[in-house]
Motif scaffolding. Structure first.
Motif, PDB file in Angstrom:
ATOM      1  N   THR A 123       0.865  -1.183   0.000  1.00 45.91           N
ATOM      2  CA  THR A 123       0.000   0.000   0.000  1.00 45.91           C
ATOM      3  C   THR A 123       0.895   1.225   0.000  1.00 45.91           C
ATOM      4  O   THR A 123       2.130   1.126   0.111  1.00 45.91           O
ATOM      5  N   LEU A 125       0.480   3.460   2.297  1.00 43.43           N
ATOM      6  CA  LEU A 125       0.237   3.970   3.634  1.00 43.43           C
ATOM      7  C   LEU A 125       1.511   3.891   4.491  1.00 43.43           C
ATOM      8  O   LEU A 125       2.224   2.880   4.474  1.00 43.43           O
ATOM      9  N   PHE A 137      -2.520   4.650  12.339  1.00 44.60           N
ATOM     10  CA  PHE A 137      -3.144   4.575  11.025  1.00 44.60           C
ATOM     11  C   PHE A 137      -4.647   4.770  11.221  1.00 44.60           C
ATOM     12  O   PHE A 137      -5.212   4.329  12.239  1.00 44.60           O
TER      13      PHE A 137
END
Length: 818
Positions: A123, A125, A137
């Protein structure tokens, strides 16, 4: 036989306990198991919309630790929460919900790891840890994610975590340092060097120097310019007498830096940040020392978490506990007690040595307490309390033919207690350190029918001010007031002095006194640090006054450093230095109240070469002229009369090649050559000082060859010190004893054999999630060389035997840090 085996049994017990604890910890926390689970509900405690954790870059941790460990483990927890999390097929909510949070900490030390990226694989992220090592997160969809934490200083961390709809997951990741050490490495800004003859030792390396038993301050004995002492803890710097040098802790003189016998220092190494050795040519900030100065800087207690250690060895047992009380206040408490007296008691020497009966075996203890309060960004307040005690008592049942008055009790007891307040102010331009305090000391000695009891109270008020007049210009000044009070009760002869050939109680008449006395030492200094291009100049001036003798010293001094090119620096310093004579020398009962301060003139020159970022070469030469020295002259009634007629000189050179501390290795090679001479007044020849040691070679190396193991070696070769050969004896019919006869012109003209020994230290440690277990073996004089340190004669001086240093001194210990 059973009692004689107690030491071996104790050592085996320590090693067995170490193995059992390590195996138990490994069994309790396998690598693939989470060891903490917490459930948290979040409906109202989620972060508000748009709020994200911020990294406080102004308060990043300045410390990193390198310690061995097992494989990393993660901690995960899940709990039912409000139905607001978003599954992959649902649209994102309007509020930011932190449904995956955690903290990065270093395994073993529990130190938070800041400013580090945490990634979710496959990802885009990522999250950055804040000053407390925390990350978060938001609105992660339900599912299983692989988390990756790649860092430079730690092994890459990979683990899987499952996010469940309607639950928040909290984790703690213990990261494994890529390199480990037994000590916490503190990242420090490199300070500008100002003193010419200055060596700085940080706690990380000092405690690991072989032969010190893990005591940081004993590493001073391995530095250039320091002669090998007599095993009593006294430090001889560049040929001067031990009393010519000063020890300071945070700016205050300490009068008992080592316990009896010099086996350990009186201040806990774990509370020391660093210490500097100044062997000559130092600035006016340091006074009343004609030899050298050892300046110990302690550290503040931990402010991020509670922790400490416990240590047990064949020599002593100690502990430390420290941590924050609140956001602005922290404390530390430490204590230590000897274990050698307990071991000797188990062996029971009284059954093995005829005529000797210990009533108290040699023992010691010490304690330290620190309190620190950060009032605001500019003001801080601290309180330091520390003290120590040594004691020993025995009875001699046999009559000593050479000193019959010594038959009976021999008792020694000393204790000192310190309390100092520190107020520090710093606004970036003006900094000030005001520190008042008190030092209380009690000294009791019994030698047969002789005794000496002293009670002392010393008050010490210091204030040091610095003003930055510009980027390269700083003005410094300071004052000090030291009232000293003493109460004495004694039936004692005049104590021995430097150059004495033989010391006996029987051949001298005792002095009786029961009195009170005192004085006031007043000090002031001013210095100016000026950086002019590549040239640093530090002119300074110091004034000291002693009230009882009404004598003063005025000492102008100058230090200079010139950087030729970046790796090469020339340096030079010089000045006038003074010291107050010893108390017994100007006491009205034992000495002469008309003495003046002793004086020394230092001249030092040197060269520095920063060969690499970690390797330095330092070469120095010096000359020291001594005058106004206290000398003793015999009078018709057998008493000594002291005056300031002595003179002397010391010259020499030093070379030190040093590999500074790294994660794997540190060490140095130093060689000192010197000649120290003095006379005992007009009409007497120059002779070597008692501790004149012409050559001194020291090599120290410590290598961490795996994450868990470190090996250290220390080798020392020193010229033997001088002594006076006794030629004959005279019978004293008054008391039936013999007195030694020697040639006054041959005083200290003979030299003992060279002193050399090899010391070894082996460290092993285990690192667990929240604590670290250390074991160590420290052995002095590995190859059992018999080093002569003194000579003992029989009652009529017709025979003598050599007194040698300990053939071997092993120390095995276990330390648990948390």
């Amino acid at each position: 036989m059973k009692r004689d085996a107690s030491i071996l049994i104790f050592a085996m017990g320590l090693l067995y306990a170490t193995t059992v604890m390590a195996k138990a910890e490994s069994a309790a926390t396998p690598d693939d198991e989470n060891d903490i689970q917490v459930t948290v509900e979040y409906a109202d405690d989620a972060l508000p919309d748009g709020e994200t954790p911020q990294v406080d870059t102004s308060n990043k941790p300045k410390e990193t630790t390198t310690q061995p460990t097992d494989s990393p483990k993660d901690v995960a927890a899940s709990a039912p929460i409000a139905d607001t999390a978003t599954a992959p097929e649902k649209s994102a909510p309007t509020r930011k919900i932190a449904n995956f949070t955690g903290v990065l900490v270093e395994k073993g030390s529990r130190r938070p790891i800041a400013d580090t990226e945490v990634y979710i694989k496959d990802t885009d992220l990522s999250a950055t840890t804040d000053a407390d090592g925390r990350f978060a997160f938001y609105n992660l969809a339900a599912g299983t994610y692989e988390v990756v934490v790649p860092t430079t200083n730690y092994e890459t961390y990979k683990t899987g975590n499952t996010i469940v709809e309607g639950q928040r997951t909290e984790v703690t990741y213990y990261l494994v340092p890529r390199s480990h050490s037994a000590m916490e490495v503190v990242v420090r800004d490199k300070k500008v060097e100002k003193e010419v003859s200055r060596s700085v030792i940080h706690i990380e390396e000092a405690e690991l120097v072989p032969g010190t038993g893990g005591d940081a301050l004993k590493a001073i004995e391995s530095m250039p310019g320091v002669a090998r002492g007599m095993g009593d803890g006294n430090i001889v710097i560049r040929g001067s007498n031990a009393e010519d040098s000063k020890f300071y802790i945070d700016g205050h003189e300490i009068y008992s830096i080592f316990h009896f016998g010099g086996i350990k220092s009186t201040y806990n190494s774990k509370l020391i940040d660093s210490f500097e050795l100044m062997t000559g040519g130092f600035s006016a900030q340091h006074g009343l020392a004609t030899g050298g100065v050892v300046n110990v800087q302690t550290r503040a207690p931990r402010s991020d978490r509670w922790g400490g250690y416990m240590d047990a060895s064949l020599i002593d047992t100690s502990f430390l506990v420290e941590g924050p009380i609140n956001d602005k206040m922290e404390v530390a408490v430490a204590a230590r007690r000897s274990t050698t007296d307990l071991i000797l008691k188990a062996i029971d020497l009284n059954d093995k040595i005829d005529g000797l009966n210990f009533t108290t075996y040699p023992m010691y203890w010490d304690y330290q307490a620190k309190w620190n309060y950060r009032i605001n960004k500019r003001h801080s307040l601290g309180l330091d309390i520390y003290g120590d005690k040594d004691g020993m008592a025995l009875n001699l049942d046999m009559v000593d033919d050479s000193d019959p008055n010594l038959t009976g009790a021999i008792d020694f007891s000393y204790q000192g207690h310190n309390l100092f307040i520190h107020h520090r102010y710093d606004n970036g331009v003006i900094s000030n350190h005001l520190s008042p305090g008190v030092y209380l000391m009690k000294d009791e000695s019994i030698f047969g029918k002789y005794y000496f009891n002293g009670d002392y109270a010393l008050f010490d008020i210091k204030d040091d001010l610095k003003i930055k007049l510009g980027k390269n210009h700083t003005l410094g000044a300071g004052i000090g007031l030291t009232p000293r009070l003493a109460k004495l009760s004694a039936n004692m002869i005049q104590p021995p002095k430097e150059g004495d050939v033989a010391f006996t109680f029987t051949g001298n008449d005792p002095i009786r006194t029961n009195s009170k006395t005192g004085d006031l030492i007043t000090s002031a200094y001013v210095l100016d640090e000026m950086q002019i291009g590549n040239l640093l100049l530090v002119p300074s001036l110091r004034f000291d006054h002693e009230s009882k003798l009404n004598t003063y010293g005025l000492g102008p001094r100058l230090g200079a450093r010139y950087q030729i090119v970046k790796p090469f620096t020339l340096k030079a310093s010089g000045g006038v230095y003074h010291r107050v004579p010893d108390f017994d020398e100007f006491d009205e009962h034992f000495g002469n109240g008309g003495l003046e301060m002793e004086r020394a003139i230092h001249a030092v020159g040197g060269f520095e070469w920063a060969i690499t970022d970690t390797i330095d070469l330092d070469i120095q030469g010096y000359y020291k002229w001594l005058d106004n020295m206290v000398a003793a002259r015999e009078t018709d009634n057998g008493m000594r009369h002291y005056d300031n007629s002595g003179e002397g000189y010391v010259y020499g050179g030093e070379v030190m090649l040093r590999h500074n501390w790294t994660n794997r290795f540190f060490g140095w090679i130093s060689y000192s050559v010197s000649k120290s001479m003095r006379n005992d007044g007009p009409g007497t020849d120059y002779r070597p000082f008692d501790m004149d040691q012409r050559h001194n070679l020291i090599a120290v190396a410590s290598w961490q060859f795996t994450k868990d193991w470190r090996l250290g070696l220390r080798f020392q070769y020193t010229s033997g010190e001088p002594y006076t050969r006794i030629r004959s004896r005279i019978y004293n019919g008054d008391n039936g004893t013999y007195m030694p006869v020697y040639n006054e012109d041959s005083k200290n003209q003979d030299t003992r054999d060279a002193y050399h020994r090899l010391d070894l230290r082996l460290d092993k440690q285990w690192v667990f999630n929240t604590w670290v277990l250390h074991t160590y073996l420290d052995v002095q004089n590995v190859y059992l060389h018999k080093n002569q340190v003194d000579t003992m004669y029989n009652y009529d001086y017709t025979e003598n035997v050599s007194i040698t240093d300990l053939p071997i001194l092993p120390s095995i210990g276990v330390t648990a840090e948390f």
